[in-house]
Design an enzyme around this catalytic site. Structure first.
Site, PDB file in Angstrom:
ATOM      1  N   CYS A  74       0.811  -1.217   0.000  1.00  0.00           N
ATOM      2  CA  CYS A  74       0.000   0.000   0.000  1.00  0.00           C
ATOM      3  C   CYS A  74       0.849   1.274   0.000  1.00  0.00           C
ATOM      4  O   CYS A  74       0.450   2.298  -0.558  1.00  0.00           O
ATOM      5  CB  CYS A  74      -0.925   0.000   1.222  1.00  0.00           C
ATOM      6  SG  CYS A  74      -2.042  -1.408   1.276  1.00  0.00           S
TER       7      CYS A  74
ATOM      8  N   ASP B  35     -15.416 -44.716 -17.956  1.00  0.00           N
ATOM      9  CA  ASP B  35     -15.404 -43.953 -19.209  1.00  0.00           C
ATOM     10  C   ASP B  35     -13.985 -43.721 -19.714  1.00  0.00           C
ATOM     11  O   ASP B  35     -13.730 -43.795 -20.923  1.00  0.00           O
ATOM     12  CB  ASP B  35     -16.098 -42.607 -18.989  1.00  0.00           C
ATOM     13  CG  ASP B  35     -16.090 -41.747 -20.234  1.00  0.00           C
ATOM     14  OD1 ASP B  35     -16.701 -42.149 -21.240  1.00  0.00           O
ATOM     15  OD2 ASP B  35     -15.450 -40.674 -20.197  1.00  0.00           O
TER      16      ASP B  35
END
Length: 620
Positions: A312, A590
């Site tokens: 900051c 799958d």
């Protein structure tokens, strides 16, 4: 087939002897043995003139702590074509009506005013800025502003390869691309959309067009992608990338929890274990990044330490939102509408007065957020993926990082990067894959062993009626409105009998579809969250914790799936755990069905459940 255009593009990039600097001007690439020439962004005569004739910096853009705000971020849209988990909720956010958003002319009017007052860098953001139809025109008009030295854009990269040639011609000089994982399946899990290949093509297009460095932003989240830090760093060896690791920060909708945050120092310690020669580069003025470089590597690594070590004190950034609000701090709630003043016919002087007042009120630091981070308990180091993924009897294989860089250097982008193709130890008897996606719980996110099930408190009371059938025999959802909220935990398991051929391919991670264990684990997590949509009479449960583990069983040529779910509420999570285990097992089928159809799913069962009025259960 999809990889062929990218491969050709990469070969062109790597063979090219001419590149472009960030302004788009061609620069000759030095030949071996020749000294490299620095890219010149501003002619030296003009740079000297600007230094000697520099006007005093605008008082309107200088705050009460003496910080000069020369960097403006402009959001072009609130819309985004992804749904990143750390950024916004799955169903998106309420959008501002179009009439309340800044028009192109209003954006350019405000940009001209800020540049006139001393802003020399503008970054276009979103949402996703590249989905705005006139983004190329906006860049071109910004490029005409005298005194503006840098026009950057932060993008998710989905549309970058298609638009970048036009954007570069218009004057775009800097690119930041968001990419949080190098694993396609995990990419889809994080962003809830497809698009991994498009992002990769965007990165390579930026390299091809001469942008250097190409900044890659990676938000690091414990339990999700902190194990990939070395893979990202390895890419900087041969590519002009600035990989920027960003500490996980709170935003509305991302359910921020300090346990998900991996601090800069923790990341740095992890990387120095592999690259002890990592050296810090001098910090640039007003930079938000702490930059490091590995000697001999072409690119570099940076850390954005917004949470652990805020910057900051040197912040020089202002932000304008898509609806025209000026934010002087990203983390602050204070905003002032420049759009309303513009549309009310405010003069330039009146606008500057409003801007100056807002900048003057800017705080020394985002105090509330910083104190929240500092007051939180220290993060618990997570178990490394390398410790939780093992295969018996396999020799060490080439690391994923080395494979990825080799393929990129050779002009071949892999169809599916394999997360599990790493240096694997052989100290444990089997290969494990564990996940722990948890907003509230223990941040040891990749656990090598399943947790012990809860101890039963007694026999499970039974009912002589089906609870989901009414008196007339019709299906009905149970009313849980009067039940108290209690902590609910359930564990379920399943077994996938693969057979010797498919088992070996999964064990050695050689399936053409990719890493079956990774994909199945992600499918299990997703299934747990969607149970109420799959099982008609299930209540929707807000899960606080989902854990899916897959373990290879060499004696049966099988994968054992174990799923654990936790929530606090009036109904149990048995169905979530069972659905998770079942879908993970189906996903394994799958992934392997092209190799063998003789795969069986077996032993799908509830292992344990705790919480609720009917007592606990534990299968012996």
């Amino acid at each position: 087939m999809a990889a062929q255009p990218v491969s050709r593009m990469l070969r062109r990039v790597l063979r090219s002897s001419v590149r472009s600097c960030s302004s788009g001007a061609p620069v000759t690439q030095p030949q071996p043995g020749e000294p490299s020439q620095p890219a010149v962004e501003v002619p030296s005569g003009r740079r000297r003139f600007l230094r000697e004739h520099a006007a005093p910096f605008s008082a309107f853009l200088t705050d009460s702590f003496g910080r000069r705000h020369s960097y403006l971020r402009i959001s072009l849209t609130e819309k985004c074509n992804l749904r990143c988990q750390y950024c916004m909720p799955e169903d998106g956010v309420p959008l501002t009506p179009k009439a309340d958003l800044l028009t192109t002319e209003e954006i350019l009017t405000l940009a001209r005013l800020f540049v006139k007052e001393g802003v020399d860098k503008i970054r276009l953001t979103g949402g996703e800025p590249l989905i705005r139809p006139d983004v190329v025109d906006i860049v071109a008009q910004l490029h005409q502003l005298e005194g503006l030295r840098t026009i950057g854009i932060t993008t998710n990269g989905i549309s970058l390869a298609r638009l970048l040639p036009q954007l570069q011609k218009a004057g775009l000089s800097a690119i930041n691309i968001s990419l949080d994982t190098l694993v396609p399946a995990k990419f889809e899990f994080i962003v809830r959309r497809k698009g991994f290949r498009k992002v990769m093509e965007g990165i390579h297009k930026a390299i091809e067009l001469g942008y250097s460095p190409v900044k890659v932003n990676c938000v690091v989240m414990r339990g999700l992608n902190e194990d990939e830090l070395p893979d990202f760093v390895a890419l900087t060896e041969g590519l002009p990338l600035d990989v920027r690791f960003i500490e996980y920060m709170p935003f509305d909708g991302n359910k921020w929890n300090f346990r998900k945050m991996v601090s800069y120092k923790e990341m740095l310690d992890t990387l120095r274990q592999q690259w002890p020669e990592l050296e810090k580069l001098p910090e640039e003025e007003s930079s938000t990044a702490k930059a490091f470089k590995i000697p001999g590597f072409r690119g570099r690594v940076s850390f954005i330490t917004s949470m652990s070590e805020h910057f900051c004190g040197t912040c020089n950034r202002l932000r304008i939102t898509a609806d025209g609000n000026l934010k002087v701090c990203l983390f602050g709630n204070s905003e002032v509408s420049l759009r309303d003043h513009l549309r009310a016919g405010a003069s330039e002087e009146e606008l500057l007065s409003v801007i100056g007042a807002a900048v003057g009120r800017k705080k020394r630091q985002h105090a509330e957020l910083f104190s929240m981070c500092q007051d939180s308990p220290p993060a618990i180091p997570s178990i490394s993926f390398r410790d939780s993924l093992h295969v018996q009897g396999l020799r060490h294989r080439v690391s994923f990082s080395s494979q990825m860089v080799t393929l990129w250097k050779g002009g071949r982008l892999p169809q599916i990067p394999l997360l599990a193709q790493r240096w694997l130890g052989s100290g444990l008897p089997q290969r494990h894959y564990g996940s722990h996606l948890d907003s509230d719980a223990n941040p040891k996110c990749l656990s090598p062993e399943p947790r012990a099930p809860a101890t039963p408190s007694g026999p499970l009371p039974t009912s002589d009626q089906l609870t989901h059938v009414d008196r007339e025999g019709q299906a009905a959802m149970v009313d849980v409105g009067g039940k108290p909220d209690t902590e609910r935990v359930a564990v379920a398991s399943a077994v996938v009998l693969l057979g010797p051929v498919a088992y070996k391919l999964v064990q050695e991670n050689q399936l053409k579809k990719g890493d079956a264990l990774v994909v199945a684990q992600l499918a299990g997590v997703q299934a747990a969250k969607l149970t109420s949509q799959l099982i008609p009479l299930c209540h929707h449960v807000a899960l606080s914790h989902v854990q899916v583990q897959l373990e290879l069983d060499s004696t049966r040529h099988a994968v054992v799936v174990r799923a654990s779910c936790r929530a606090r509420g009036p109904t149990g999570v048995e169905m979530e755990a069972l659905t998770s285990a079942a879908v993970a097992a189906l996903t394994l089928y799958d992934m392997c069905k092209a190799v063998s159809r003789d795969i069986m799913l077996a032993e799908i069962k509830l292992v344990s459940k705790t919480g609720g009025q009917r007592g606990d259960f534990h299968r012996t």
